[in-house]
Design a protein around this motif. Structure first.
Motif, PDB file in Angstrom:
ATOM      1  N   LEU A 112       0.829  -1.208   0.000  1.00  0.00           N
ATOM      2  CA  LEU A 112       0.000   0.000   0.000  1.00  0.00           C
ATOM      3  C   LEU A 112       0.862   1.257   0.000  1.00  0.00           C
ATOM      4  O   LEU A 112       0.546   2.241  -0.672  1.00  0.00           O
ATOM      5  N   ALA A 113       1.976   1.194   0.736  1.00  0.00           N
ATOM      6  CA  ALA A 113       2.875   2.353   0.763  1.00  0.00           C
ATOM      7  C   ALA A 113       3.500   2.579  -0.614  1.00  0.00           C
ATOM      8  O   ALA A 113       3.662   3.722  -1.065  1.00  0.00           O
ATOM      9  N   PHE A 114       3.849   1.446  -1.295  1.00  0.00           N
ATOM     10  CA  PHE A 114       4.440   1.564  -2.637  1.00  0.00           C
ATOM     11  C   PHE A 114       3.462   2.214  -3.616  1.00  0.00           C
ATOM     12  O   PHE A 114       3.818   3.153  -4.337  1.00  0.00           O
ATOM     13  N   PHE A 115       2.208   1.708  -3.628  1.00  0.00           N
ATOM     14  CA  PHE A 115       1.204   2.287  -4.536  1.00  0.00           C
ATOM     15  C   PHE A 115       0.872   3.713  -4.145  1.00  0.00           C
ATOM     16  O   PHE A 115       0.570   4.551  -4.989  1.00  0.00           O
ATOM     17  N   GLY A 116       0.902   3.993  -2.824  1.00  0.00           N
ATOM     18  CA  GLY A 116       0.606   5.345  -2.403  1.00  0.00           C
ATOM     19  C   GLY A 116       1.657   6.330  -2.850  1.00  0.00           C
ATOM     20  O   GLY A 116       1.351   7.489  -3.160  1.00  0.00           O
ATOM     21  N   ALA A 117       2.903   5.849  -2.927  1.00  0.00           N
ATOM     22  CA  ALA A 117       3.990   6.744  -3.321  1.00  0.00           C
ATOM     23  C   ALA A 117       4.087   6.912  -4.831  1.00  0.00           C
ATOM     24  O   ALA A 117       4.475   7.992  -5.320  1.00  0.00           O
ATOM     25  N   TYR A 118       3.749   5.843  -5.567  1.00  0.00           N
ATOM     26  CA  TYR A 118       3.978   5.879  -7.024  1.00  0.00           C
ATOM     27  C   TYR A 118       2.691   5.689  -7.833  1.00  0.00           C
ATOM     28  O   TYR A 118       2.745   5.319  -8.998  1.00  0.00           O
ATOM     29  N   TRP A 119       1.541   5.940  -7.213  1.00  0.00           N
ATOM     30  CA  TRP A 119       0.290   5.654  -7.933  1.00  0.00           C
ATOM     31  C   TRP A 119       0.118   6.495  -9.203  1.00  0.00           C
ATOM     32  O   TRP A 119      -0.474   5.987 -10.181  1.00  0.00           O
ATOM     33  N   PRO A 120       0.568   7.728  -9.296  1.00  0.00           N
ATOM     34  CA  PRO A 120       0.380   8.436 -10.579  1.00  0.00           C
ATOM     35  C   PRO A 120       1.094   7.736 -11.732  1.00  0.00           C
ATOM     36  O   PRO A 120       0.540   7.598 -12.837  1.00  0.00           O
ATOM     37  N   GLU A 121       2.353   7.265 -11.494  1.00  0.00           N
ATOM     38  CA  GLU A 121       3.082   6.576 -12.557  1.00  0.00           C
ATOM     39  C   GLU A 121       2.422   5.244 -12.929  1.00  0.00           C
ATOM     40  O   GLU A 121       2.323   4.893 -14.112  1.00  0.00           O
ATOM     41  N   ILE A 122       1.976   4.489 -11.910  1.00  0.00           N
ATOM     42  CA  ILE A 122       1.362   3.175 -12.159  1.00  0.00           C
ATOM     43  C   ILE A 122       0.069   3.332 -12.945  1.00  0.00           C
ATOM     44  O   ILE A 122      -0.191   2.602 -13.919  1.00  0.00           O
ATOM     45  N   VAL A 123      -0.761   4.302 -12.547  1.00  0.00           N
ATOM     46  CA  VAL A 123      -2.018   4.535 -13.259  1.00  0.00           C
ATOM     47  C   VAL A 123      -1.745   4.992 -14.699  1.00  0.00           C
ATOM     48  O   VAL A 123      -2.407   4.542 -15.651  1.00  0.00           O
ATOM     49  N   ALA A 124      -0.757   5.846 -14.862  1.00  0.00           N
ATOM     50  CA  ALA A 124      -0.438   6.333 -16.209  1.00  0.00           C
ATOM     51  C   ALA A 124       0.031   5.192 -17.101  1.00  0.00           C
ATOM     52  O   ALA A 124      -0.382   5.082 -18.271  1.00  0.00           O
ATOM     53  N   ILE A 125       0.880   4.293 -16.546  1.00  0.00           N
ATOM     54  CA  ILE A 125       1.359   3.150 -17.344  1.00  0.00           C
ATOM     55  C   ILE A 125       0.189   2.240 -17.718  1.00  0.00           C
ATOM     56  O   ILE A 125       0.081   1.788 -18.870  1.00  0.00           O
ATOM     57  N   ALA A 126      -0.714   1.985 -16.763  1.00  0.00           N
ATOM     58  CA  ALA A 126      -1.864   1.112 -17.039  1.00  0.00           C
ATOM     59  C   ALA A 126      -2.759   1.708 -18.119  1.00  0.00           C
ATOM     60  O   ALA A 126      -3.213   1.009 -19.033  1.00  0.00           O
ATOM     61  N   VAL A 127      -3.015   3.013 -18.030  1.00  0.00           N
ATOM     62  CA  VAL A 127      -3.864   3.667 -19.023  1.00  0.00           C
ATOM     63  C   VAL A 127      -3.210   3.621 -20.407  1.00  0.00           C
ATOM     64  O   VAL A 127      -3.869   3.351 -21.425  1.00  0.00           O
ATOM     65  N   LEU A 128      -1.910   3.878 -20.451  1.00  0.00           N
ATOM     66  CA  LEU A 128      -1.212   3.861 -21.738  1.00  0.00           C
ATOM     67  C   LEU A 128      -1.165   2.459 -22.348  1.00  0.00           C
ATOM     68  O   LEU A 128      -1.273   2.301 -23.572  1.00  0.00           O
ATOM     69  N   VAL A 129      -1.017   1.433 -21.507  1.00  0.00           N
ATOM     70  CA  VAL A 129      -1.040   0.056 -22.019  1.00  0.00           C
ATOM     71  C   VAL A 129      -2.426  -0.266 -22.573  1.00  0.00           C
ATOM     72  O   VAL A 129      -2.554  -0.917 -23.633  1.00  0.00           O
ATOM     73  N   LEU A 130      -3.486   0.179 -21.888  1.00  0.00           N
ATOM     74  CA  LEU A 130      -4.844  -0.039 -22.399  1.00  0.00           C
ATOM     75  C   LEU A 130      -5.052   0.693 -23.725  1.00  0.00           C
ATOM     76  O   LEU A 130      -5.681   0.156 -24.645  1.00  0.00           O
ATOM     77  N   LEU A 131      -4.529   1.911 -23.830  1.00  0.00           N
ATOM     78  CA  LEU A 131      -4.639   2.640 -25.094  1.00  0.00           C
ATOM     79  C   LEU A 131      -3.880   1.919 -26.216  1.00  0.00           C
ATOM     80  O   LEU A 131      -4.365   1.812 -27.353  1.00  0.00           O
ATOM     81  N   SER A 132      -2.690   1.414 -25.890  1.00  0.00           N
ATOM     82  CA  SER A 132      -1.926   0.667 -26.896  1.00  0.00           C
ATOM     83  C   SER A 132      -2.690  -0.578 -27.334  1.00  0.00           C
ATOM     84  O   SER A 132      -2.720  -0.911 -28.527  1.00  0.00           O
ATOM     85  N   ALA A 133      -3.325  -1.271 -26.384  1.00  0.00           N
ATOM     86  CA  ALA A 133      -4.132  -2.445 -26.722  1.00  0.00           C
ATOM     87  C   ALA A 133      -5.300  -2.055 -27.617  1.00  0.00           C
ATOM     88  O   ALA A 133      -5.649  -2.776 -28.568  1.00  0.00           O
ATOM     89  N   PHE A 134      -5.913  -0.905 -27.323  1.00  0.00           N
ATOM     90  CA  PHE A 134      -7.031  -0.425 -28.149  1.00  0.00           C
ATOM     91  C   PHE A 134      -6.577  -0.167 -29.582  1.00  0.00           C
ATOM     92  O   PHE A 134      -7.236  -0.595 -30.547  1.00  0.00           O
ATOM     93  N   PHE A 135      -5.464   0.506 -29.744  1.00  0.00           N
ATOM     94  CA  PHE A 135      -4.973   0.805 -31.087  1.00  0.00           C
ATOM     95  C   PHE A 135      -4.572  -0.475 -31.826  1.00  0.00           C
ATOM     96  O   PHE A 135      -4.841  -0.623 -33.026  1.00  0.00           O
ATOM     97  N   SER A 136      -3.918  -1.408 -31.135  1.00  0.00           N
ATOM     98  CA  SER A 136      -3.500  -2.661 -31.776  1.00  0.00           C
ATOM     99  C   SER A 136      -4.713  -3.473 -32.231  1.00  0.00           C
ATOM    100  O   SER A 136      -4.764  -3.968 -33.367  1.00  0.00           O
ATOM    101  N   GLY A 137      -5.691  -3.627 -31.313  1.00  0.00           N
ATOM    102  CA  GLY A 137      -6.890  -4.380 -31.681  1.00  0.00           C
ATOM    103  C   GLY A 137      -7.673  -3.711 -32.791  1.00  0.00           C
ATOM    104  O   GLY A 137      -8.186  -4.391 -33.697  1.00  0.00           O
ATOM    105  N   SER A 138      -7.769  -2.390 -32.761  1.00  0.00           N
ATOM    106  CA  SER A 138      -8.507  -1.664 -33.797  1.00  0.00           C
ATOM    107  C   SER A 138      -7.830  -1.819 -35.158  1.00  0.00           C
ATOM    108  O   SER A 138      -8.495  -2.024 -36.182  1.00  0.00           O
ATOM    109  N   GLU A 139      -6.507  -1.742 -35.181  1.00  0.00           N
ATOM    110  CA  GLU A 139      -5.787  -1.915 -36.442  1.00  0.00           C
ATOM    111  C   GLU A 139      -6.037  -3.299 -37.028  1.00  0.00           C
ATOM    112  O   GLU A 139      -6.316  -3.444 -38.233  1.00  0.00           O
ATOM    113  N   THR A 140      -5.948  -4.326 -36.175  1.00  0.00           N
ATOM    114  CA  THR A 140      -6.153  -5.696 -36.652  1.00  0.00           C
ATOM    115  C   THR A 140      -7.576  -5.896 -37.154  1.00  0.00           C
ATOM    116  O   THR A 140      -7.796  -6.466 -38.231  1.00  0.00           O
TER     117      THR A 140
END
Length: 435
Positions: free
Chosen positions: A7-35
Motif C-alpha cells: 500500500l505504501a508503494f502504490f501510495g507513493a507511485y500511484w500516478p506513474e502506475i495509473v499512467a502506465i496502465a492507461v497507456l497500455v490499455l490505449l496501446s491495446a485499443f490501437f493494436s486491436g482496432s488496427e487488426t
C-alpha cells in the motif's frame, strides 16, 4: 512485501502506475482496432450499411482510406508504447538505481507484448466485424484529429519510395475481382462453409466471361438436324421422336442450315383440321436461323439470348463454316450443372471401375469431368478429354498407348480413325504400390 509495504508503494507511485496502465490499455485499443479494421469484411459492412447500420457505414468510410487509418492508429500505438516505457523507466530508475533501465525494458517488453499486442490482436482477429463496429466511433474521432499528421507521414513515405524507384500508385492488383471471389469461395469450401455444388455454381458464373461458345457448343459431328429434302412425314416423325425441342433444318449438307424448327410449331400444325404429316411444310414453319461466331463469350451470348428472347443459335467460325449449335440451356448448365428432364437421353460418358480407375468417353468435356470428380485438369488448350490427350502427347495415340501428365495416367482404350473414343484414367499415386 507486506500488505502495508504494498500500500505504501502504490501510495507513493500511484500516478506513474495509473499512467502506465492507461497507456497500455490505449496501446491495446490501437493494436486491436488496427487488426480488426484491416481484417473486417467489406462485403458484410456494405450489407449492414444498406440495412441502416450507421456504424457499418463509418467502418466502410474508414477502410476506404486505409493508408490514413493505419497511419493514425500506428501513431497512437507508438506514442502510447513510448510514453508507457518512458514512465516505467523513470519509475524503475528511482526504485533500482542503475539497473532500472534494464529492469524497465524487460518488464515493459513482457507487458506490452502480452497485453498490448498479442492479447488484443488475437481477440480482434477472432471477431473482426464485431470488434470493428464496437470501436468505429472512437477510431473515427481519433483519425479526424491525427489524420492530417498521418497523411503527412504517408506522403513522406511515398516520396522516399519513389526516390528508391518504387511507385505505389502504379502497382496493379495481383488478383482480379473474379479471382478474389473464386479464392474466397474455394477457401470457404475447404473449411466446410460452402458445399461443393454451391462452389461449382458460383465458379460457373465467374467463368462465363472466360469461356467461349466453342468450349461448350454441341459439335457439328454430334449435331442432330432435319434434312429439308426428306419426306414430310419422316421429318415430322424425327422431330417428335427427338428429345430436343428445337432442331436445325439443312439442305444438301449440314453446313447449309436454312432454318430452325420448333416441335411446338409442328404440333400446332398437326392440330389443324385436315392436316396430315405428309402435308406439313417443314421449311415453311421453320424459323430463320441465328448465326453467332464461335469466339463469343458465354456472358455476351447469354445476354444476347435474353435480349432477343430466343434459345437457339448456330455457331460458325471466322470463315462462316458451321461448327455446331448452342442453346440457352447449354449456358445455364455451365452454371447449375447438367439439367435433365423426362425426355432427355441419358448418355453415360464417365464410368468408375472397381480398381479405382475411370473409363471416360473421348468427347466428354474437361470442365464436366473436373466438376464431377473435383479434378483440376487444364481446359485452356482443349475442350474434350480426348483433345487434352492429343494436345499433351502432340500426336494421335494408338490404342493401349499410355501417357502421364497433370497427376493422372491416361490409357487409350478405343480409337476410331483419328478420333480417341474411350480412355481409362487413374491417379498416378494409385499405381504406386507399397513394398
Amino acid at each position: 512485501m507486506t500488505v502495508e509495504g504494498t500500500l505504501a508503494f502504490f501510495g507513493a507511485y500511484w500516478p506513474e502506475i495509473v499512467a502506465i496502465a492507461v497507456l497500455v490499455l490505449l496501446s491495446a485499443f490501437f493494436s486491436g482496432s488496427e487488426t480488426a479494421l484491416t481484417a473486417v469484411s467489406r462485403s458484410r459492412m456494405h450489407t449492414l450499411e444498406n440495412n441502416g447500420g450507421k456504424r457499418a457505414g463509418m467502418v466502410r468510410r474508414l477502410i476506404d482510406r486505409r493508408d490514413r487509418l493505419i497511419g493514425a492508429l500506428l501513431i497512437g500505438n507508438n506514442l502510447a508504447n513510448i510514453l508507457a516505457s518512458a514512465i516505467a523507466t523513470s519509475l524503475f530508475i528511482r526504485l533500482c538505481g542503475g539497473f532500472g533501465v534494464a529492469v524497465a525494458a524487460l518488464v515493459m517488453t513482457v507487458i506490452l507484448v502480452v497485453f498490448a499486442e498479442v492479447l488484443p490482436r488475437s481477440f480482434a482477429i477472432s471477431t473482426p466485424d464485431r470488434f470493428a463496429l464496437s470501436v468505429a466511433w472512437p477510431v473515427r474521432l481519433f483519425v479526424a484529429v491525427v489524420g492530417p499528421v498521418s497523411s503527412f507521414f504517408n506522403m513522406l513515405v511515398r516520396r522516399l519510395l519513389i526516390a528508391c524507384g518504387v511507385n505505389l500508385s502504379g502497382e496493379a492488383p495481383m488478383l482480379s475481382a473474379q479471382d478474389e471471389i473464386r479464392g474466397a469461395v474455394d477457401l470457404l469450401h475447404r473449411e466446410g462453409s460452402v458445399v461443393k455444388a454451391d462452389r461449382d455454381r458460383l465458379g460457373g458464373v465467374l467463368d462465363l466471361e472466360e469461356l467461349e461458345l466453342s468450349d461448350i457448343m454441341v459439335h457439328r459431328m454430334a449435331m442432330r438436324g432435319i434434312n429439308a429434302e426428306d419426306p414430310p412425314e419422316a421429318a415430322v416423325r424425327a422431330i417428335l421422336e427427338s428429345p430436343y425441342t428445337r432442331m436445325p433444318v439443312w439442305r444438301e449438307s449440314t453446313d447449309n442450315i436454312i432454318g430452325v424448327v420448333h416441335a411446338k410449331d409442328v404440333l400446332r400444325e398437326l392440330a389443324e383440321p385436315d392436316v396430315a404429316p405428309a402435308n406439313i411444310d417443314i421449311v415453311g414453319i421453320a424459323q430463320k436461323p441465328w448465326f453467332v461466331p464461335d469466339s463469343t463469350s458465354l456472358k455476351d451470348q447469354l445476354n444476347a439470348f435474353l435480349r432477343r428472347k430466343v434459345h437457339f443459335a448456330v455457331v460458325v467460325d471466322e470463315y462462316g463454316e458451321v461448327q455446331g449449335i448452342v442453346t440457352l440451356e447449354d449456358i445455364l448448365e455451365e452454371i447449375v450443372g447438367d439439367i435433365a428432364d423426362e425426355h432427355d437421353v441419358e448418355i453415360s460418358g464417365v464410368r468408375p471401375e472397381a480398381d479405382g480407375s475411370i473409363v471416360v468417353d473421348g468427347g466428354v468435356p474437361i470442365r464436366d469431368l473436373n466438376r464431377a470428380l473435383d479434378w483440376n485438369l487444364p481446359d485452356e488448350e482443349a475442350t474434350t478429354i480426348a483433345g487434352l490427350v492429343i494436345h499433351e502427347s502432340m500426336t494421335i495415340p494408338e490404342e493401349r498407348q499410355a501417357f502421364t501428365f497433370h497427376g493422372k495416367r491416361f490409357i487409350v482404350m478405343k480409337r476410331e480413325k483419328n478420333r480417341i473414343t474411350q480412355l481409362r484414367i487413374r491417379p498416378v499415386e494409385d499405381e504406386i504400390k507399397p513394398v
